[in-house]
Design a protein around this motif. Structure first.
Motif, short mmCIF file in Angstrom:
data_model
loop_
_atom_site.label_atom_id
_atom_site.label_comp_id
_atom_site.label_asym_id
_atom_site.label_seq_id
_atom_site.Cartn_x
_atom_site.Cartn_y
_atom_site.Cartn_z
N THR A 123 36.85 5.48 -33.72
CA THR A 123 37.43 5.18 -32.35
C THR A 123 36.88 6.42 -31.39
N THR A 124 37.08 7.58 -31.63
CA THR A 124 36.88 8.87 -30.94
C THR A 124 35.55 8.75 -30.56
N GLU A 125 34.32 8.31 -31.17
CA GLU A 125 33.17 8.12 -30.77
C GLU A 125 32.89 6.89 -29.81
N LYS A 126 33.88 6.01 -29.85
CA LYS A 126 33.80 4.78 -28.81
C LYS A 126 34.41 5.28 -27.40
N ILE A 127 35.29 6.21 -27.66
CA ILE A 127 35.72 6.86 -26.19
C ILE A 127 34.42 7.47 -25.59
N SER A 128 33.70 8.40 -26.33
CA SER A 128 32.40 8.77 -25.79
C SER A 128 31.56 8.13 -25.35
N VAL A 129 31.46 6.73 -25.75
CA VAL A 129 30.35 5.61 -25.44
C VAL A 129 31.16 5.16 -24.29
N TRP A 130 32.26 4.79 -24.27
CA TRP A 130 32.98 4.16 -22.94
C TRP A 130 32.84 5.07 -21.68
N LEU A 131 33.12 6.58 -22.03
CA LEU A 131 33.10 7.22 -20.80
C LEU A 131 31.80 7.52 -20.20
N GLN A 132 30.48 7.34 -21.12
CA GLN A 132 29.34 7.36 -20.78
C GLN A 132 28.90 6.16 -19.53
N GLU A 133 29.65 5.06 -20.11
CA GLU A 133 29.33 3.91 -19.32
C GLU A 133 30.22 3.66 -18.03
N LEU A 134 31.41 4.58 -18.12
CA LEU A 134 32.02 4.61 -16.95
C LEU A 134 31.70 5.45 -16.15
N ARG A 135 31.15 6.77 -16.60
CA ARG A 135 30.84 7.74 -15.62
C ARG A 135 29.50 8.25 -15.99
N PRO A 136 28.51 7.57 -15.54
CA PRO A 136 27.08 7.73 -15.90
C PRO A 136 26.66 8.95 -14.87
N ASP A 137 27.31 9.48 -14.02
CA ASP A 137 27.18 10.59 -13.10
C ASP A 137 27.49 11.90 -13.80
N LEU A 138 28.27 11.78 -14.91
CA LEU A 138 28.42 12.98 -15.68
C LEU A 138 27.60 13.06 -16.83
N ASP A 139 27.15 14.66 -17.04
CA ASP A 139 26.32 14.86 -18.35
C ASP A 139 27.11 14.60 -19.50
N PRO A 140 26.99 13.78 -20.33
CA PRO A 140 27.79 13.43 -21.68
C PRO A 140 28.25 14.96 -22.45
N ASN A 141 27.33 15.95 -22.29
CA ASN A 141 27.60 17.20 -23.06
C ASN A 141 28.65 18.09 -22.19
N SER A 142 28.89 17.75 -20.93
CA SER A 142 29.83 18.43 -20.16
C SER A 142 31.34 18.13 -20.42
N ILE A 143 31.55 16.87 -21.27
CA ILE A 143 32.87 16.47 -21.37
C ILE A 143 32.90 16.55 -22.85
N TYR A 144 34.21 17.43 -23.34
CA TYR A 144 34.49 17.59 -24.85
C TYR A 144 35.24 16.66 -25.24
N ILE A 145 34.87 15.79 -26.36
CA ILE A 145 36.11 14.71 -26.67
C ILE A 145 36.15 15.01 -28.31
N ALA A 146 37.69 15.03 -28.63
CA ALA A 146 37.94 15.27 -30.40
C ALA A 146 39.08 14.54 -30.50
N HIS A 147 39.46 14.30 -31.81
CA HIS A 147 40.72 13.54 -32.46
C HIS A 147 41.48 14.74 -33.15
N CYS A 148 42.66 14.64 -32.74
CA CYS A 148 43.73 15.47 -33.46
C CYS A 148 44.77 14.62 -33.83
N PRO A 149 44.87 13.86 -34.88
CA PRO A 149 45.97 13.05 -35.23
C PRO A 149 47.36 13.74 -35.37
N GLU A 150 48.22 13.03 -34.83
CA GLU A 150 49.79 13.61 -34.97
C GLU A 150 50.28 13.46 -36.59
N ARG A 151 50.94 14.33 -36.91
CA ARG A 151 51.60 14.38 -38.31
C ARG A 151 52.86 14.70 -38.44
N VAL A 152 53.67 14.02 -37.36
CA VAL A 152 55.07 14.52 -37.33
C VAL A 152 56.10 13.52 -37.72
#
Length: 405
Positions: A123-152
């Motif tokens: 799913t986290t990788e899909k966020i990257s793909v979606w953002l590249q489609e939505l914001r082609p003006d942004l360098d993909p390497n300029s946006i940092y994307i990560a998963h940190c699951p809640e464990r509460v």
């Protein structure tokens, strides 16, 4: 200090947003429910969690926490939206996609996007793909994307957000490092770096492990009923072995994690996840077994009054998500097993799924104890543990939690 935009102000998002605000972050919370937004902006809460009301009020009054229907520019975007499943136990990540689309126009180079929602692998990788489609003006390497699951743990969320170890997995090493640095600003537990897919499966595996062990206990309770053996005594005896720790059986498994997350693994690897699938099936079948017990008891009573004690999916909270207790009450009402009284001290009104049936009544504990022929203990709330055992005399008691032995 970073500006943070938290999308989704529910059981995880609101505590996270208010805690960050208390630490000096400027936090902009986003929710699709206008009533939730208004409630938070008044410094009030819409969910029950110890000390959350005080923290939200303080955060709002300080000016560090605001809520809106729309995102705002930020340095860090945290997505804490639901990830349920559809019919056939297929994961539904449409809320994650909607949240990604909502923040896309606000992103700037250097921003960090964190998915905290428990999600299927990839799913986290899909966020990257979606953002590249939505914001082609942004360098993909300029946006940092990560998963940190809640464990509460509900009831201890504000403490555990800070003290629990956190697993951080980025889509690349730079994203992992960026997310790691963010959490180090307010988490006292260890920050453990990995890759996004491993972080996603780690959370799913944690809950699947618990589900499998609960399934063993629940299956054992069914075996004991069949063989006329006290499962609680059996468990105590077996657990005297130094390497055995059988969990407590119950009426099923509920909540937004354990009852849901294992299906994400089954969906991703259906041929390999045989034990995990079977455990889910065992736990999903337990409510029907409880209903059968009640029906057998009610068959001996003319117009039986059945008091169902507890609707929450676990003790001393108001969370009814995926609750087996709700499913049990609903099934009893639909099959007209008797007149149904419900006691749930943490809610003021029945959920719509029960209220619409018309044959279920929410009452106080003393009323239920007085009127019931059959007492069905479903949740081990503290209030139920304190019941005078003399009030159980002359009634049929079905204790699925073993607190009235």
């Amino acid at each position: 200090m970073d500006k943070v935009c938290v999308v989704g102000l529910g059981y995880v998002g609101l505590p996270t947003a208010s805690l960050l605000a208390s630490k000096g972050f400027k936090v902009h919370g986003v929710d699709v429910n206008w009533q939730v937004v208004q409630t938070i902006n008044r410094g009030e809460i819409h969910i029950h969690e110890p000390d959350l009301d005080v923290l939200v009020k303080s955060a709002v009054n300080s000016g560090n926490l605001t809520a809106s229907l729309e995102p705002a520019p930020a340095d860090v975007f945290i997505l804490a939206v639901p990830t349920p499943f559809t019919d056939g136990h297929v994961p539904n990540i449409s809320y994650v996609e909607a949240a990604t689309r909502a923040i896309a126009s606000y992103l700037e180079p250097g921003n960090l996007v964190i998915l905290e929602s428990t999600s299927p692998v990839g799913t986290t990788e899909k966020i990257s793909v979606w953002l590249q489609e939505l914001r082609p003006d942004l360098d993909p390497n300029s946006i940092y994307i990560a998963h940190c699951p809640e464990r509460v743990l509900p009831g201890q969320i504000l403490k555990e957000i800070i003290t629990n170890d956190r697993i951080v997995g980025g889509i690349n090493p730079a994203s992992t490092a960026k997310a790691e640095a963010f959490y180090q600003q307010f988490v006292t537990g260890e920050i453990v770096p990995t890759q996004a897919r491993t972080a996603e499966l780690s959370k799913l595996a944690e809950n699947a492990f618990r589900d499998v062990n609960i399934a063993f206990a629940n299956e054992l309770s069914l075996i004991c009923e069949r063989l006329n053996i006290d499962v609680w005594e059996l468990r105590e005896l077996a657990n005297r072995h130094p390497r055995v720790n059988i969990l407590k059986p119950g009426p099923g498994v509920g909540g937004h994690c354990i009852a849901v997350d294992p299906w994400f693994i089954v969906d991703s690897a259906p041929e390999q996840a045989q034990l995990i699938r079977t455990a889910r099936q065992v736990n999903d079948s337990k409510p029907h077994a409880v209903v059968s017990q009640v029906k057998a008891a009610a068959a001996d009573v003319n117009q039986a009054v059945i008091a169902c004690l507890g609707l929450a999916y676990k003790a001393d909270i108001d969370d009814l998500r995926e609750s087996p207790s709700v499913a049990i009450v609903r099934e009893l009402a639909r099959e007209s097993v008797g007149h149904i009284l419900v006691v749930e001290p943490h809610i003021s009104a029945l959920p719509a799924s029960l209220d619409s049936l018309g044959s279920v009544q929410l009452v106080a504990l003393d009323v239920a104890l007085d009127k019931a022929d059959i007492l069905l203990l479903l949740v081990d709330h503290q209030a139920f543990k304190q019941v005078d055992r003399q009030k159980l005399q002359g009634k049929t008691v079905i204790d699925t939690r073993g607190i009235w032995r």
